[in-house]
Design an enzyme around this catalytic site. Structure first.
Site, PDB file in Angstrom:
ATOM      1  N   ALA A   1      41.316  41.462  35.877  1.00 34.25           N
ATOM      2  CA  ALA A   1      42.283  42.278  36.475  1.00 34.25           C
ATOM      3  C   ALA A   1      43.270  42.926  35.293  1.00 34.25           C
ATOM      4  CB  ALA A   1      43.203  40.838  37.256  1.00 34.25           C
ATOM      5  N   HIS A  14      45.908  34.753  37.914  1.00 34.14           N
ATOM      6  CA  HIS A  14      45.989  33.696  36.915  1.00 34.14           C
ATOM      7  C   HIS A  14      47.576  33.623  36.708  1.00 34.14           C
ATOM      8  CE1 HIS A  14      41.911  32.033  36.394  1.00 34.14           C
ATOM      9  NE2 HIS A  14      41.593  33.195  36.721  1.00 34.14           N
ATOM     10  N   GLU A  23      33.032  35.547  42.134  1.00 33.43           N
ATOM     11  CA  GLU A  23      33.574  34.670  41.137  1.00 33.43           C
ATOM     12  C   GLU A  23      33.334  33.362  41.808  1.00 33.43           C
ATOM     13  OE1 GLU A  23      37.066  35.420  39.103  1.00 33.43           O
ATOM     14  OE2 GLU A  23      36.311  37.560  38.194  1.00 33.43           O
TER      15      GLU A  23
HETATM   16  N1  DAL Z   1      38.716  37.847  36.821  1.00 35.52           N
HETATM   17  C1  DAL Z   1      40.018  37.738  37.793  1.00 35.52           C
HETATM   18  C2  DAL Z   1      39.898  38.916  38.846  1.00 35.52           C
HETATM   19  C3  DAL Z   1      41.294  37.927  36.696  1.00 35.52           C
HETATM   20  O1  DAL Z   1      41.087  38.584  35.785  1.00 35.52           O
HETATM   21  O2  DAL Z   1      42.332  37.461  37.302  1.00 35.52           O
HETATM   22 ZN    ZN Z   2      39.774  33.428  37.265  1.00 33.03          ZN
END
Ligand code: DAL
Ligand code: ZN
Length: 276
Positions: free
Chosen positions: A186, A193, A249
């Site tokens: 992201a 997160h 994921e």
């Molecule tokens: N991998 C997930 C989409 C993120 O970076 O929050």
């Molecule tokens: Zn993650």
């Protein structure tokens, strides 16, 4: 006289050899010390490398709308911001939706982050070894239940600040290019997160890394079938990449509370679809 000169020459030779030996010894010890201490940059690079999540693919996300079920809470209101989707106004809501269309304020840091003191972790960076308290309590229950079945789960990456996400995203762009970066990482402000409600989990079978084969391990399968009972969903499921905007994921779990997580799980929908 000649004997005296010979004596003098012998002493000069001994002194020169002694000086050379002293320099040689110093040089060897210095070299050994340098080899024993890895440069800090290298350690940091290794840490960043292991913290990197695998590779994603980018797609457009549908605009989240009001829930179809009037009994369900509506996602919090957000204000329009051109080019980068909407700014989430109530990021502390447990059912907050953060995605490519809805981003968090740069300065948002959850007030109730706690360190993961009682679960196995992978990385040494203390920032990512945190979650919001309610999510951490649920994570402990999830890990405990997994353990009772013989599965040892590890927490790898939880809360990430806006700035940590910025650095992670930039590192993806640098290493894989923008298209791949947008599938796997992201942009800053757009990562769940940063809510402190998401955790990337892993296990020994995948060397404690984030790999899609986690979904095929006994641990990963158990998580997919049971996480909702502890308040978590698999946020980026296989086959839903065009809706979530990210590649599959199996390791990324999102806390929603048991009631909502069970409903989302039973619906078979992504969070975006559930709230449409
Ligand atoms: N991998 C997930 C989409 C993120 O970076 O929050
Ligand atoms: Zn993650």
């Amino acid at each position: 006289m000649k004997r005296k000169n010979n004596h003098k020459r012998r002493w000069m030779t001994i002194i020169v050899i002694a000086i050379l030996l002293a320099f040689g010894t110093f040089f060897i010890i210095d070299k050994m010390n340098n080899e024993k201490t890895p440069p800090k940059e290298q350690e940091e690079e290794e840490e960043r490398e292991t913290a990197t999540e695998p590779e994603p693919k980018e797609e457009e996300l549908p605009e989240p709308e009001k829930p179809s079920n009037p009994e369900e809470p509506a996602p919090e209101e957000a204000t329009e911001e051109p080019e980068f989707g909407k700014l989430v106004e109530n990021p502390e809501n447990i059912d907050v939706i953060v995605n490519k269309k809805r981003h968090l304020p740069e300065n948002y840091v959850p007030e109730d982050l706690v360190p993961l003191t009682d679960v196995p972790t992978v990385l040494s960076n203390p920032e990512v070894n945190q979650l919001r308290k309610v999510a951490y309590e649920a994570l402990k229950d999830l890990f405990e239940a997994a353990k009772e079945e013989g599965y040892e789960l590890h927490a790898r990456s939880g809360y990430r600040s806006y700035y940590t996400q910025a650095s992670l995203y930039a590192s993806y762009v640098e290493n894989y290019g923008k298209d791949a970066a947008d599938k796997y990482s992201a942009k800053p402000g757009q990562s769940e997160h940063q809510t402190g409600l998401s955790m990337d989990i892993t296990c020994e079978a995948v060397n404690y890394r984030l790999d899609t084969i986690f979904g095929d391990t006994e641990e990963g399968k158990w998580v997919a079938e049971n996480a909702h009972r502890y308040g978590f969903i698999i946020r980026y499921p296989k086959g839903k990449e065009e809706i979530t905007g990210y590649a599959y994921e199996p390791w990324h779990i999102r806390y929603l509370g048991v009631d909502l997580a069970e409903k989302v799980y039973e619906s078979g929908l992504t969070l975006e679809e559930y709230f449409q």
